[in-house]
Design a protein around this motif. Sequence first.
Motif, mmCIF file in Angstrom:
data_model
loop_
_atom_site.group_PDB
_atom_site.id
_atom_site.type_symbol
_atom_site.label_atom_id
_atom_site.label_comp_id
_atom_site.label_asym_id
_atom_site.label_seq_id
_atom_site.Cartn_x
_atom_site.Cartn_y
_atom_site.Cartn_z
ATOM 1 N N PHE A 41 4.385 -1.789 3.608
ATOM 2 C CA PHE A 41 3.660 -0.417 3.240
ATOM 3 C C PHE A 41 4.503 0.718 3.443
ATOM 4 O O PHE A 41 5.502 0.728 4.138
ATOM 5 C CB PHE A 41 2.422 -0.364 4.099
ATOM 6 N N VAL A 66 -3.936 -0.079 6.703
ATOM 7 C CA VAL A 66 -3.370 -1.373 6.153
ATOM 8 C C VAL A 66 -3.991 -2.593 6.840
ATOM 9 O O VAL A 66 -4.223 -3.454 5.769
ATOM 10 C CB VAL A 66 -1.813 -1.277 6.524
ATOM 11 N N PRO A 119 0.809 -1.132 -0.107
ATOM 12 C CA PRO A 119 -0.087 0.088 0.090
ATOM 13 C C PRO A 119 0.979 1.329 0.154
ATOM 14 O O PRO A 119 1.867 1.225 0.777
ATOM 15 C CB PRO A 119 -0.873 -0.149 1.484
#
Length: 227
Positions: free
Chosen positions: A157, A143, A128
């Motif tokens: 992430f 997340v 992400p």
Amino acid sequence: MKHADLVFCPGYWGKTYLVQGMAGLVRNGDTWMSMTPFELESQEIGVRLSRGHVVIMGMGMGWAAAVCALRGEVTAVTVVERDPEILALHRGLGIFSQLPPAARAKIRVEQGDAYHWTPAEPVDLLMPDIWPLAVSDGRVEEVRRMQANVRAASVYFWGQELEIARHAVAAGRALDDAGIAATIADFGLPLIGPEYPGYAGLLSTAAHRHMRDRWFPGHAPTHVPAA
């Protein structure tokens, strides 16, 4: 898109670099992504550890998707982007069309919301990168929301080193291998990164350089050693 001919840029954990020909993605005066050393270094570990089917939340300038697709360990890259203007920009620029055919064939772009998108096939790595800033409150929970739908085997992430640092310090842990491992366990996410050589030192350096006033209230350390 904006272009800077010559600019000094700090790295995420690297030193300050003199960068020539830097491109940036700007909206309403805010830079959402740029090809700075900070941006590249802050996603480098995820890219280097990528394998199998990689899902990237947030198109940005597409560099992470392109580099992942170039890796032999990666079999497919799915990019999820909700903004039609970003999708149109990429179609116009034809960034992925400039890749070698084998890498280009791995990339699929889908319009969708990062918090609701679900895959049609198993995902090996979820990456992400939907935030304009490297640190923001509630990121771990965000997340988790994505991972609940994607169920990836592993996650990396954007800004996770800073997020690990602020949570570890708030819990009274050192920014060493043990403190990092315990903090990741608290997150309840299958994060990759600690297996990367020198990860604790890189994390400490990033926190030392970039956390500033972003520690949790009442938990700002007096000193964070840089590797």
